[in-house]
Scaffold this active site. Structure first.
Site, PDB file in Angstrom:
ATOM      1  N   LEU A 114      10.809 -20.816  -2.694  1.00 56.13           N
ATOM      2  CA  LEU A 114       9.741 -19.687  -2.266  1.00 56.13           C
ATOM      3  C   LEU A 114       8.377 -19.751  -2.936  1.00 56.13           C
ATOM      4  CD1 LEU A 114       8.851 -17.185  -0.631  1.00 56.13           C
ATOM      5  CD2 LEU A 114       9.531 -15.921  -2.600  1.00 56.13           C
ATOM      6  N   HIS A 140       2.965   2.801  -8.884  1.00 52.06           N
ATOM      7  CA  HIS A 140       2.762   1.435  -9.094  1.00 52.06           C
ATOM      8  C   HIS A 140       3.965   0.824  -9.531  1.00 52.06           C
ATOM      9  CE1 HIS A 140      -1.299   1.771  -7.810  1.00 52.06           C
ATOM     10  NE2 HIS A 140      -1.486   2.605  -8.735  1.00 52.06           N
ATOM     11  N   ASP A 182       0.803  -1.135   0.001  1.00 50.69           N
ATOM     12  CA  ASP A 182      -0.034  -0.069   0.023  1.00 50.69           C
ATOM     13  C   ASP A 182       1.087   1.159   0.216  1.00 50.69           C
ATOM     14  OD1 ASP A 182      -2.283   1.682   0.273  1.00 50.69           O
ATOM     15  OD2 ASP A 182      -2.556   1.375   2.065  1.00 50.69           O
TER      16      ASP A 182
HETATM   17  C1  FPP Z   1      -2.098   0.172  -3.194  1.00 54.10           C
HETATM   18  O1  FPP Z   1      -1.580   1.569  -3.509  1.00 54.10           O
HETATM   19  C2  FPP Z   1      -1.387  -0.704  -4.226  1.00 54.10           C
HETATM   20  C3  FPP Z   1      -2.181  -1.414  -5.031  1.00 54.10           C
HETATM   21  C4  FPP Z   1      -3.529  -1.152  -5.390  1.00 54.10           C
HETATM   22  C5  FPP Z   1      -1.506  -2.100  -6.371  1.00 54.10           C
HETATM   23  C6  FPP Z   1      -0.268  -2.911  -5.688  1.00 54.10           C
HETATM   24  C7  FPP Z   1       0.587  -3.178  -6.930  1.00 54.10           C
HETATM   25  C8  FPP Z   1       1.627  -3.116  -6.910  1.00 54.10           C
HETATM   26  C9  FPP Z   1       2.793  -2.958  -6.000  1.00 54.10           C
HETATM   27  C10 FPP Z   1       2.541  -2.818  -8.530  1.00 54.10           C
HETATM   28  C11 FPP Z   1       1.932  -3.816  -9.496  1.00 54.10           C
HETATM   29  C12 FPP Z   1       2.507  -5.194  -9.127  1.00 54.10           C
HETATM   30  C13 FPP Z   1       2.097  -6.352  -9.693  1.00 54.10           C
HETATM   31  C14 FPP Z   1       2.897  -7.769  -9.782  1.00 54.10           C
HETATM   32  C15 FPP Z   1       0.850  -6.364 -10.183  1.00 54.10           C
HETATM   33  P1  FPP Z   1      -2.285   2.659  -3.564  1.00 54.10           P
HETATM   34  O2  FPP Z   1      -2.747   3.055  -5.038  1.00 54.10           O
HETATM   35  O3  FPP Z   1      -3.764   2.461  -2.824  1.00 54.10           O
HETATM   36  O4  FPP Z   1      -1.758   3.720  -2.742  1.00 54.10           O
HETATM   37  P2  FPP Z   1      -2.425   4.907  -2.123  1.00 54.10           P
HETATM   38  O5  FPP Z   1      -3.347   4.586  -0.709  1.00 54.10           O
HETATM   39  O6  FPP Z   1      -1.289   5.918  -1.317  1.00 54.10           O
HETATM   40  O7  FPP Z   1      -3.106   5.630  -3.041  1.00 54.10           O
END
Ligand code: FPP
Length: 259
Positions: A150, A56, A39
């Site tokens: 893993l 991302h 997150d």
């Molecule tokens: C949350 O951050 C993150 C996500 C919804 C996506 C997680 C994805 C990745 C780390 C990259 C993609 C990796 C793969 C393998 C698909 P947020 O966007 O909710 O952050 P915020 O709360 O700060 O807005």
């Protein structure tokens, strides 16, 4: 703040600190299964005046680093929350970016994951993902399916409540068909009908970015997990943070409801 710090926060490797932390870890008491709610990508980008997509993309770098670290430590299971059933509510452009990143990540990393004996697995309603993502996943499953190091599980289009609802439906179906006795339904039967069948429950659940929520992740499986929160945003999360989490985990007394 220097240039690299501004762009990458605390994400540059710090070998001296890593060495010190590694020395503090009891290799005989590693968590068998670590789960992470990745997150803070959006906030990381916003703080740098960058588009959310950049957050991302930087988040994928963290994933790469953490997978490598877990694999070399000898952790058996790492499960990461990459896309929730609720994430479809985001603008279509952001959804597309996340799906493209998944395809790119698997395309670029699959061989190295395979060389490192990592087995790729996914949980969630994979059949509802775009065809390109399904294809990248099935290629990864095929290549790495027999690996014994893993197990990297990507939670994609995953929701903990939905997983439980689906398990209830499958179990009820078996009862209706006369294949399962109502009285025989116990925790083991439920476990066997979850997406995570065959996997141990997470010992340690990590949530970066300062939020103190479970967010519909592994609801059943987390019953006795140790939780570790960090203010560090996911794109800045690196090996040192994982090592800190493991050290903290090893100091805890797990009683599973006993004394
Ligand atoms: C949350 O951050 C993150 C996500 C919804 C996506 C997680 C994805 C990745 C780390 C990259 C993609 C990796 C793969 C393998 C698909 P947020 O966007 O909710 O952050 P915020 O709360 O700060 O807005």
């Amino acid at each position: 703040m220097g240039f690299w710090n501004k762009i990458f926060g605390k994400s540059r490797p710090n070998p001296a600190e890593e060495k010190e932390l590694l020395a503090a870890i009891d290799m005989n008491k590693l968590p068998m299964h670590i789960a992470i709610i990745m997150d803070g990508n959006g906030r990381w980008a916003a703080r740098r005046g960058l588009p959310r997509a950049a957050g991302h993309r930087a988040g994928v770098e963290s994933l790469r680093d953490i997978v490598k670290t877990c694999s070399s430590l000898g952790i058996k299971y790492l499960t990461v929350y990459a896309f929730s059933t609720e994430n479809w509510k985001r603008p279509q452009e952001e959804v597309n970016i996340l799906m493209d990143l998944l395809v790119e990540y698997l395309g670029k990393e699959m061989r190295e994951l395979h060389q490192n004996n990592v087995k790729v697995r996914a949980i969630g309603r994979i059949e509802e993902l775009p065809a390109s993502a399904q294809k990248a996943l099935s290629d990864a499953f095929e290549l790495t399916g027999n690996n014994t190091g893993l197990t990297l599980t990507l939670a994609l289009n995953y929701g903990g409540r939905l997983e439980i609802v689906e398990a209830v439906q499958k179990i009820a179906g078996e009862v209706l068909k006369g294949r399962l006795d109502l009285k025989a339904i116990d925790e083991k039967v439920v476990n066997e009908h979850l997406y995570t069948v065959g996997m141990p429950d997470p010992d340690l659940v990590i949530r970066p970015s300062g939020e103190l929520r479970i967010s519909n992740f592994l609801l059943w499986q987390m019953a006795y997990s140790e939780l570790w929160y960090s203010p560090v945003l996911w794109p800045s999360f690196r090996k040192v943070h994982l090592l800190q989490a493991i050290i903290d985990f090893q100091k805890r007394q797990r009683r599973f409801g006993g004394l």
